[in-house]
Enzyme design. Structure first.
Site, PDB file in Angstrom:
ATOM      1  N   LYS A 197       0.856  -1.187   0.000  1.00 45.65           N
ATOM      2  CA  LYS A 197       0.000   0.000   0.000  1.00 45.65           C
ATOM      3  C   LYS A 197       0.885   1.227   0.000  1.00 45.65           C
ATOM      4  O   LYS A 197       2.029   1.179   0.473  1.00 45.65           O
ATOM      5  CB  LYS A 197      -0.870   0.021   1.262  1.00 45.65           C
ATOM      6  N   ASP A 208      -7.042   4.376  -4.375  1.00 48.32           N
ATOM      7  CA  ASP A 208      -7.694   4.224  -3.071  1.00 48.32           C
ATOM      8  C   ASP A 208      -8.340   5.599  -2.825  1.00 48.32           C
ATOM      9  O   ASP A 208      -8.566   6.343  -3.790  1.00 48.32           O
ATOM     10  CB  ASP A 208      -6.674   3.829  -1.984  1.00 48.32           C
TER      11      ASP A 208
HETATM   12  N1  GLU Z   1      -7.447   0.300  -2.820  1.00 45.19           N
HETATM   13  C1  GLU Z   1      -8.173  -0.899  -3.139  1.00 45.19           C
HETATM   14  C2  GLU Z   1      -8.158  -1.830  -1.944  1.00 45.19           C
HETATM   15  O1  GLU Z   1      -8.193  -1.367  -0.824  1.00 45.19           O
HETATM   16  C3  GLU Z   1      -7.750  -1.524  -4.450  1.00 45.19           C
HETATM   17  C4  GLU Z   1      -6.326  -1.937  -4.539  1.00 45.19           C
HETATM   18  C5  GLU Z   1      -5.886  -2.440  -5.916  1.00 45.19           C
HETATM   19  O2  GLU Z   1      -6.706  -2.524  -6.822  1.00 45.19           O
HETATM   20  O3  GLU Z   1      -4.699  -2.753  -6.031  1.00 45.19           O
HETATM   21  O4  GLU Z   1      -8.169  -3.028  -2.050  1.00 45.19           O
END
Ligand code: GLU
Length: 445
Positions: free
Chosen positions: A125, A165
């Site tokens: 992340k 996100d």
């Molecule tokens: N931010 C999204 C999550 O919390 C998607 C992450 C992604 O597609 O890599 O899973």
């Protein structure tokens, strides 16, 4: 002291200033007691000591120039938590609250979420304390370009594939992708959530919200029920909230609320999604505008009321972490709510979760319920590698299957480990087992 208590003591000491990370890690570790008490293999392999420490955490300076010509500096992050089952995968969050604790909590959750999808993606992340709210398109572009000028050296289609996100949508992904391509001189699938026509997947935008409704629908079906006629309260008004509402309507439910950080709207007759899309996706305005358009709706300032006071059958928190607290859980239960499914990451506090479970309310943790987004990102990666694009129907059908598969695996893990219907424990155990096996197979790394 048990193995789990030892590990909790380690993080409490070493990560004392990281409340969100501690909250997420303790929830998972507590669920794993049943496994680690039964089998000493994890302790012998020092598996949890390794799992709670990111493989790598990068913190960097992001300088950019605003429209007034003034130099601004933000802090950028990428936490590469686990590559046990695939390249690091997870979104980027741009929000003033972003700090190392928040990115670590999100990265840690992502490990188990990505594992639950059944697809080969590890956990990571990133993000920044940059606030896109109130910035011009040019300011956002200059920020994104600067952010990527550092991030590019840490990512790659087989190494780490970021996505969106909170605060990072199609516009930001576009600016970051353009800068990445310019630096490395390669058109490759390094980000997901890309635009249609330049590597993006159909249905990626809808996937998190649709997937949330699909997993709840799967549960309802197993219990001989469905969304038809149900009253649904939703928080948030971004991508997840909007497309969860769209799918809930398609299945015959009525969505009565949405929120933003300033307040919430209650619309008894049903939230009008076209108005919400115009306000939030097109014009980037505040939600209070909704009540000016729909005079029969009520807007309440966040300081004056809580969205979870509204009576509903199903609550879908789709805004942000710790937005559904113990008092809210009590009100939901008292007003007859039967299901809470998390569209956001960790929106429900631990005491609220425990209360909901104690009242027999079906609780779907984000790592299972909102996994449709990242799962469809993995489908975008597959299409990029194969240089193909699948139809909307094809991607949507795969998403539906993935969500049904997640429901089955968390349901059966909850039963196998003596906690039938406790999908929090089921999700933590099912997500953990696959990652743990990969770590055991790959030796002490
Ligand atoms: N931010 C999204 C999550 O919390 C998607 C992450 C992604 O597609 O890599 O899973």
């Amino acid at each position: 002291m048990s193995y789990i208590d030892n590990i909790i003591a380690v993080i409490e000491r070493r990560d004392a200033g990281q409340p969100e990370f501690l909250q997420a890690a303790k929830e998972v570790l507590d669920s794993l007691r049943i496994i680690t008490d039964q089998d000493s293999v994890y302790e012998k392999a020092g598996l949890l000591e390794r799992l709670i420490e990111p493989e790598r955490a990068i913190v960097f300076r992001v300088p950019w120039i605003d429209d007034a010509g003034k130099v601004q500096v933000n802090r950028g992050f990428r936490v590469q938590f686990s590559s046990a089952i695939g390249p690091y995968k997870g979104g980027l969050r741009f929000h003033p609250s972003v700090n190392l604790s928040i990115i670590k909590f999100l990265g840690f959750e992502q490990i188990f979420k990505n594992s639950l999808t059944g697809l080969p993606i590890g956990g990571g992340k990133g993000g920044s304390d940059f606030d896109p709210k109130g910035k011009s398109d040019n300011e956002v572009m200059r920020f994104c370009q600067s952010f990527m000028t550092e991030l590019y050296r840490h990512i790659g289609p087989d190494t780490d594939v970021p996505a969106g996100d909170i605060g990072v949508g199609g516009r930001e992904i576009g600016f970051m992708y353009g800068q990445y391509k310019r630096i490395v001189n390669a058109f490759e699938g390094v980000l997901t959530g890309k635009g249609i026509g330049w590597g993006g997947s159909l249905a990626r935008t809808e996937a998190t919200g649709y997937g949330l409704v699909y997993i709840v629908d799967e549960y309802l079906k197993v219990n001989g029920d469905g969304f038809k006629g149900k009253k649904v309260a939703i928080s948030g008004s971004g991508n997840v909230a909007i497309f969860a509402a769209e799918k809930a309507y398609a299945l015959g439910a009525t969505v009565v609320s949405m929120t933003d950080s300033n307040g919430f709207v209650y619309h008894k007759e049903g939230i009008n999604l076209e108005t919400i899309k115009d306000i939030k996706l097109l014009n980037r305005e505040r939600l209070s505008k909704y009540a000016e358009v729909h005079k029969d709706s009520v807007y309440t300032d966040a300081a004056k009321g809580r969205v979870w006071d509204i009576a509903c059958d199903i609550a879908l928190p789709c805004a942000t972490q710790n937005e559904l607290l113990l008092e809210d859980a009590k009100n939901l239960a008292a007003n007859g709510c039967k299901i809470v499914a998390e569209g956001a990451n960790m929106p429900t506090s631990m005491d609220a979760t425990e209360y909901l479970l104690s009242k027999g309310i079906a609780f779907f943790p984000g790592k299972a319920a909102n996994a449709g987004g990242v799962a469809t990102s993995a489908l975008e990666m597959s299409q990029n590698s194969a240089r193909l694009s699948w139809s909307f129907e094809e991607v949507d059908a795969k998403l539906k299957n993935i969500m049904a598969g997640i429901f089955q695996s968390i349901d059966s893990a909850s039963k196998e480990y003596g906690k039938p219907g406790n999908f929090m424990v089921g999700a933590n155990i099912a997500g953990f087992k696959k990652v743990a096996k990969a770590m055991l197979d790959q030796g002490v790394i």
